[in-house]
Design a protein around this motif. Structure first.
Motif, mmCIF file in Angstrom:
data_model
loop_
_atom_site.group_PDB
_atom_site.id
_atom_site.type_symbol
_atom_site.label_atom_id
_atom_site.label_comp_id
_atom_site.label_asym_id
_atom_site.label_seq_id
_atom_site.Cartn_x
_atom_site.Cartn_y
_atom_site.Cartn_z
ATOM 1 N N THR A 129 15.563 77.772 23.724
ATOM 2 C CA THR A 129 16.345 76.530 23.882
ATOM 3 C C THR A 129 15.476 75.271 23.832
ATOM 4 O O THR A 129 15.935 74.237 23.357
ATOM 5 C CB THR A 129 17.107 76.557 25.224
ATOM 6 O OG1 THR A 129 16.213 77.007 26.232
ATOM 7 C CG2 THR A 129 18.282 77.526 25.160
ATOM 8 N N HIS A 130 14.224 75.366 24.297
ATOM 9 C CA HIS A 130 13.387 74.163 24.362
ATOM 10 C C HIS A 130 12.831 73.736 23.012
ATOM 11 O O HIS A 130 12.414 72.592 22.847
ATOM 12 C CB HIS A 130 12.253 74.363 25.371
ATOM 13 C CG HIS A 130 12.757 74.516 26.767
ATOM 14 N ND1 HIS A 130 13.392 73.492 27.429
ATOM 15 C CD2 HIS A 130 12.783 75.581 27.602
ATOM 16 C CE1 HIS A 130 13.767 73.909 28.622
ATOM 17 N NE2 HIS A 130 13.417 75.177 28.751
ATOM 18 N N SER A 131 12.825 74.651 22.040
ATOM 19 C CA SER A 131 12.315 74.242 20.723
ATOM 20 C C SER A 131 13.419 74.158 19.666
ATOM 21 O O SER A 131 13.142 74.173 18.469
ATOM 22 C CB SER A 131 11.184 75.164 20.272
ATOM 23 O OG SER A 131 11.342 76.459 20.768
#
Ligand code: GTP
Ligand code: MG
Length: 173
Positions: A129-131
């Motif tokens: 989700t963070h990238s």
């Protein structure tokens, strides 16, 4: 295996397509054997996997073809698509370039695939989700525009993998 062939009602071929490293081989190993590998090597040529599926009272033997996303490792394109009734068109939600490439893959699908082929658009690596570089909405609107089914998956976390394949197979039978 042999005895299953005699009972099997349908043999069904589907193909995986999309840029290198989007996770095609891991989606397939997850679906066929419930396996995932963090350090998998790029596919060279063509690989296959089978999985038997029951839909209602029908036994379906799904033969899924997996080839290299890298041009230099790809097998002859026309034979790859021959007889395929379904395709998973895969991009990586963490790499925008793999989403931009879909235009090229759709062109190839239309050139070599049959007109009735059922295509499911798959945005893989939803666990990262963070990238994320491609939004859920971007995937949805492209699918709507091109009249494809759509699903975000994680081969790693085993999210929606089964659903993506079954959506394709259900549309055919
Ligand atoms: P080519 O064979 O070169 O076309 O690549 P491919 O599309 O088959 O990609 P592959 O399945 O080999 O996966 C490439 C890399 O992404 C590997 O390091 C996998 O472990 C990783 N990967 C695949 N699916 C996922 C996923 O859902 N989440 C995460 N975090 N990594 C994934
Ligand atoms: Mg591969």
């Amino acid at each position: 295996e042999g005895s299953f062939d005699e009972e099997c009602d349908y043999l069904f071929k589907a193909v995986l397509i999309g840029d290198s490293a989007v996770g095609k081989s891991n989606l397939l190993s997850r679906f066929a054997r419930d396996e995932f590998c963090l350090e998998s090597k790029p596919t060279i040529g063509v690989e296959f996997a089978y999985r038997n599926i029951r839909i209602g009272d029908k036994l379906i033997k799904a033969q899924i073809w997996d080839t290299a996303g890298q041009e230099r490792f790809r097998a002859i394109t026309s034979s790859y698509y021959r007889g395929a009734m379904g395709a998973l068109l895969v991009y990586d939600t963490t790499r925008r370039s793999t989403f931009e490439s879909l235009r090229k893959w759709l062109r190839e699908l239309r050139e070599f695939g049959s007109r009735e082929m059922v295509v499911v658009l798959v945005g893989n690596k939803s666990d990262l989700t963070h990238s994320r570089e491609v939004s859920l909405e971007d995937g949805q609107s492209l699918a709507q525009l091109e009249d494809l089914s759509f699903m975000e998956t994680s081969a790693k976390e085993n999210v929606n993998v089964e659903d993506a394949f079954l959506q394709m197979i259900n549309k055919i039978y």
